[in-house]
Enzyme design. Structure first.
Site, PDB file in Angstrom:
ATOM      1  N   PRO A  27     -14.364 -18.323  -5.266  1.00 53.78           N
ATOM      2  CA  PRO A  27     -14.522 -16.938  -5.719  1.00 53.78           C
ATOM      3  C   PRO A  27     -13.421 -16.621  -6.724  1.00 53.78           C
ATOM      4  O   PRO A  27     -12.292 -17.120  -6.603  1.00 53.78           O
ATOM      5  CB  PRO A  27     -14.353 -16.128  -4.430  1.00 53.78           C
ATOM      6  N   HIS A  28     -13.766 -15.841  -7.738  1.00 55.61           N
ATOM      7  CA  HIS A  28     -12.772 -15.514  -8.759  1.00 55.61           C
ATOM      8  C   HIS A  28     -13.163 -14.238  -9.487  1.00 55.61           C
ATOM      9  O   HIS A  28     -14.332 -13.867  -9.507  1.00 55.61           O
ATOM     10  CB  HIS A  28     -12.613 -16.664  -9.758  1.00 55.61           C
TER      11      HIS A  28
END
Length: 148
Positions: free
Chosen positions: A63-64
């Site tokens: 996730p980013h």
């Protein structure tokens, strides 16, 4: 300042879903002063996740997000028994949360690309899965990802 510190490593991530896992990992950034608003950052990560799942083959979740709540580019690592991150081959056991300042240029894309390349190597994944303590993870990431 290093992109990852021992305080940003959670070797026993006990979350049951990706949202809880992301919250736990993001909280380390709030504690260290790298994220100023947890809820804003989590909203930005969720928006990114809605565009396309960030699960990769081999048990990886990345996730980013770019966010105004992020004060400096940061990386958090979590190890779990398995959380659905949207990858076709099954749950993620190695999670990397990448946090980038909203106006941070392409720094987070460089980190993401270097990390994704290394995570395709079985030896790197196994080293992360077997790391005995947070310092071993930080050393491995600094040597293999940041230094690449």
């Amino acid at each position: 300042m290093s992109i990852i510190t021992t305080d940003q490593v959670v070797l026993d991530l006990s979350a049951t879903d990706r949202h809880e896992a992301t919250r736990t990992l993001a909280q380390t950034l709030v504690t260290s002063g790298r994220v100023t608003d947890l809820e804003q950052f989590l909203t930005d990560v969720r928006k990114r996740e809605e565009q396309m799942a960030t699960g990769l083959p081999g048990g990886i979740g990345i996730p980013h997000a770019r966010s105004a709540a992020v004060t400096e580019p940061s990386l958090v690592f979590g190890r779990t028994t398995g959380i659905d991150w949207g990858a076709e081959d099954g749950p993620a056991t190695l999670i990397f949360l990448i946090a980038a300042p909203e106006g941070g240029g392409d720094d987070h894309l460089k980190i993401l690309a270097a990390l994704a390349r290394k995570l395709m190597r079985r030896e790197f994944r196994e080293s992360l899965a077997q790391a005995a303590d947070p310092a071993a993870v930080v050393d491995l990431v600094n040597k293999e990802v940041v230094g690449s």
